[in-house]
Design a protein around this motif. Structure first.
Motif, short mmCIF file in Angstrom:
data_model
loop_
_atom_site.label_atom_id
_atom_site.label_comp_id
_atom_site.label_asym_id
_atom_site.label_seq_id
_atom_site.Cartn_x
_atom_site.Cartn_y
_atom_site.Cartn_z
N ASP A 36 9.53 70.34 -49.69
CA ASP A 36 11.10 70.48 -49.82
C ASP A 36 12.03 69.58 -49.46
O ASP A 36 13.03 69.29 -50.17
N GLU A 37 12.03 69.14 -48.11
CA GLU A 37 13.06 68.21 -47.87
C GLU A 37 12.96 66.87 -48.34
O GLU A 37 14.04 66.27 -48.92
N VAL A 38 11.69 66.33 -48.83
CA VAL A 38 11.78 65.04 -49.61
C VAL A 38 12.12 65.26 -51.02
O VAL A 38 12.73 64.27 -51.55
N LYS A 39 11.64 66.41 -51.52
CA LYS A 39 12.24 66.62 -52.80
C LYS A 39 13.67 66.82 -52.94
O LYS A 39 14.53 66.26 -54.06
N GLY A 40 14.27 67.54 -52.04
CA GLY A 40 15.97 67.49 -51.98
C GLY A 40 16.38 65.92 -51.81
O GLY A 40 17.58 65.63 -52.61
N ARG A 41 15.82 65.48 -51.05
CA ARG A 41 16.18 63.82 -50.59
C ARG A 41 15.91 63.08 -52.14
O ARG A 41 16.88 62.44 -52.49
N PHE A 42 14.67 63.25 -52.86
CA PHE A 42 14.43 62.72 -53.90
C PHE A 42 15.36 63.16 -55.06
O PHE A 42 16.03 62.17 -55.80
N ASP A 43 15.75 64.39 -55.17
CA ASP A 43 16.78 64.64 -56.25
C ASP A 43 18.01 64.25 -56.01
O ASP A 43 18.85 63.74 -56.92
N PHE A 44 18.35 63.97 -54.70
CA PHE A 44 19.79 63.60 -54.32
C PHE A 44 19.94 61.84 -54.86
O PHE A 44 20.77 61.64 -55.49
N LEU A 45 18.84 61.31 -54.23
CA LEU A 45 18.73 59.96 -54.65
C LEU A 45 18.62 59.65 -56.24
O LEU A 45 19.20 58.77 -56.66
N ARG A 61 21.04 57.63 -58.10
CA ARG A 61 20.37 56.58 -59.01
C ARG A 61 21.05 56.77 -60.46
O ARG A 61 21.37 55.54 -61.21
N GLU A 62 21.11 57.96 -61.28
CA GLU A 62 21.64 58.04 -62.25
C GLU A 62 23.18 57.71 -62.42
O GLU A 62 23.75 57.06 -63.30
N ASP A 63 23.90 57.94 -61.26
CA ASP A 63 25.30 57.43 -61.17
C ASP A 63 25.23 56.05 -61.27
O ASP A 63 26.23 55.32 -61.95
N VAL A 64 24.41 55.30 -60.41
CA VAL A 64 24.27 53.87 -60.35
C VAL A 64 23.99 53.32 -61.72
O VAL A 64 24.73 52.35 -62.03
N LEU A 65 22.93 53.94 -62.22
CA LEU A 65 22.68 53.30 -63.55
C LEU A 65 23.73 53.51 -64.61
O LEU A 65 24.03 52.63 -65.26
N ALA A 66 24.62 54.72 -64.58
CA ALA A 66 25.44 55.01 -65.44
C ALA A 66 26.73 53.72 -65.13
O ALA A 66 27.34 53.23 -66.06
N ALA A 67 26.89 53.51 -63.62
CA ALA A 67 27.92 52.47 -63.41
C ALA A 67 27.43 51.10 -63.84
O ALA A 67 28.24 50.47 -64.58
N LYS A 68 26.02 51.08 -63.71
CA LYS A 68 25.47 49.78 -64.09
C LYS A 68 25.73 49.41 -65.74
O LYS A 68 26.20 48.53 -66.11
#
Length: 396
Positions: free
Chosen positions: A207-216, A220-227
Motif C-alpha cells: 500500500d505504501e509503495v503503491k501510494g508512492r508509485f501513484d504519486f510518482l 511523471r504524467e505531469d512531467v511528460l505533459a510538460a515535456k
C-alpha cells in the motif's frame, strides 16, 4: 481422492453390513447349538434313565430266575403264573426300553452330527467374520491414512494458499495430464521458494509503495505533459527560428554580395549553407576578389580576409541596424588604398548607426567626424584631446 474416499466409505458400509449379517447368523447358530446341546443333554439323561431301568429290570429278572431255581417250597408259596406274567411284562418292557435306547442313541448320533455341522458352520462363520474384521480394520486404516492426508492437504491449502476448501473447490479445474500438472506444480513451488520467506508486512508495504508509485506516476504524467508542451514549444520556436534565420540569411546574403563589390570595387561573393537543416547548418563564405578566381578565405591574404570580414559585418549592419558599433583596429591589416575604402564606406551609413573606431590609421581618422586622442605629456599623466573635423572644415 474424494472419489476414493467415497468408494472406501461405500466398501466400509458393505463390509459392516456383511459383518452384521454374519454376526446375526453366528448368533442364530449359537442359539441352535445351545438348543441342540440342551436336547442332547436331555436325550443323554433320558438314555441314562432307560439304561438304569434296564439294569434294574435285569436285576429283577435275575432275582426271579433265582426264585425259580429255588426249592419247591418256595414254588408252592409263589404264584407261578403271576411270576410268568411279571416276567413277560418285564421282558416286554425291557425290549421296549432297549428299542427306546437304540432310538435315543440314533437321535443322539444325529444330534451330535448336527452339532458338528453347526460347529463347522460356526467355525467357517468365525473365520469369515475374522476375515471381514481384518478387511474392515484394513479399510479403516486406509480411510484414516487418506483422512490424515486430506487433513494435511487442507492445512497446506490454508497455510500456503490462504484459502478454504470451498474456495479451492470453486477454483479447481479438471486435470487432463496429471504428470504435466505435477511437474508444473513442482516448478511453481520451486519459484515460490526462490522468492524467500513470506513478508507479513508485504500488504502494508505494498500500500505504501503503491501510494508512492501513484504519486510518482502522477508526477511523471505531469512531467511528460510538460515535456510534450516544451517539445511543442521548441518545435514552434525551431520553426520560427528557421523562418527568421532563412529570411535574415537571404537578406544578409544579398547585402553581402552588394557590400563586397562596393568595398573591393568589383568581384563577387556569396554565403552558402553547409547542409539543408537550417538549425545545424554552417555558413561558408565564398569570395572572388576583382581579377582573381573564386577561392576560400583560407587562401586569401590577411588584408583580403580582413576586408571580406568587414564586408560581411557591414552587410549584417545594413540588414539589422545597430545603434552603436565599436571597432577595435579592424583595418590594421589593410593597405592604404583599402583603408581609404574602409573609411569612405563608413560614411555611407545613415546616421542611425554610430561607429566608435579605435585606430592608428590616418585614412580612418580622416573619415571620422570627431577624433578623441589619449596623450601623455607628463610622465604618468594621461590627457584626452578631442577634435571635430567638421568644425574645422566649416572654419576653413
Amino acid at each position: 481422492m474424494n472419489r476414493d474416499i467415497e468408494t472406501m466409505k461405500s466398501d466400509k458400509d458393505v463390509l459392516q453390513q456383511k459383518v452384521q449379517n454374519l454376526q446375526e447368523q453366528l448368533a442364530e447358530l449359537r442359539l441352535q447349538q445351545t438348543e441342540y446341546k440342551s436336547q442332547q443333554s436331555y436325550e443323554q439323561t433320558d438314555a441314562r434313565r432307560l439304561e438304569e431301568t434296564i439294569t434294574q429290570l435285569e436285576v429283577e429278572e435275575h432275582q426271579l430266575q433265582l426264585l425259580i431255581e429255588q426249592g419247591d417250597a418256595q414254588v408252592q408259596t409263589v404264584d407261578v403264573e403271576q411270576l410268568a406274567n411279571q416276567l413277560t411284562q418285564a421282558q416286554a418292557k425291557k425290549t421296549d426300553l432297549e428299542q427306546g435306547v437304540i432310538r435315543k442313541r440314533f437321535e443322539l448320533d444325529d444330534l451330535e452330527g448336527q452339532a458338528e455341522d453347526v460347529a463347522e458352520q460356526m467355525e467357517q462363520a468365525r473365520k469369515k467374520n475374522e476375515e471381514w474384521i481384518r478387511q474392515q480394520a484394513k479399510a479403516e486404516a486406509t480411510r484414516e491414512k487418506h483422512a490424515d492426508r486430506l487433513n494435511k492437504l487442507l492445512t497446506q491449502i490454508t497455510d500456503e494458499f490462504m484459502q478454504s476448501f470451498d474456495q479451492a473447490k470453486e477454483q479447481a479445474k479438471p486435470v487432463e495430464n496429471l504428470a504435466a500438472a505435477e511437474n508444473q506444480l513442482k516448478s511453481i513451488e520451486k519459484d515460490i521458494k526462490a522468492l524467500g520467506p513470506v513478508n507479513v508486512d508485504a500488504i502494508e508495504q505494498y500500500d505504501e509503495v503503491k501510494g508512492r508509485f501513484d504519486f510518482l506516476s502522477s508526477q511523471r504524467e505531469d512531467v511528460l505533459a510538460a515535456k510534450n508542451m516544451l517539445l511543442s514549444t521548441i518545435n514552434d520556436m525551431n520553426d520560427e527560428v528557421k523562418e527568421r534565420f532563412k529570411s535574415t540569411f537571404e537578406a544578409i546574403r544579398e547585402s553581402f554580395k552588394v557590400t563586397f563589390r562596393q568595398m573591393f570595387g568589383g568581384g563577387s561573393a556569396d554565403l552558402i549553407l553547409t547542409e539543408p537543416d537550417l538549425l545545424t547548418a554552417g555558413v561558408e563564405i565564398s569570395v572572388q576578389p576583382p581579377g582573381k578566381k573564386i577561392q576560400s578565405l583560407n587562401l586569401m591574404s590577411g588584408g583580403e580576409k580582413a576586408l571580406s570580414a568587414l564586408a560581411l559585418l557591414f552587410s549584417i549592419i545594413r540588414v539589422k541596424t545597430i545603434p552603436f558599433v565599436i571597432l577595435d583596429e579592424v583595418e590594421a591589416a589593410l593597405d592604404e588604398a583599402n583603408v581609404k575604402r574602409f573609411g569612405d564606406y563608413l560614411n555611407r551609413f545613415d546616421k542611425e548607426s554610430q561607429f566608435i573606431v579605435v585606430t592608428h590609421r590616418k585614412g580612418t581618422m580622416s573619415a571620422a567626424d570627431s577624433i578623441y586622442g589619449v596623450t601623455m605629456q607628463e610622465s604618468g599623466v594621461s590627457k584626452i584631446v578631442s577634435v571635430k573635423l567638421k568644425d574645422l572644415e566649416n572654419e576653413e
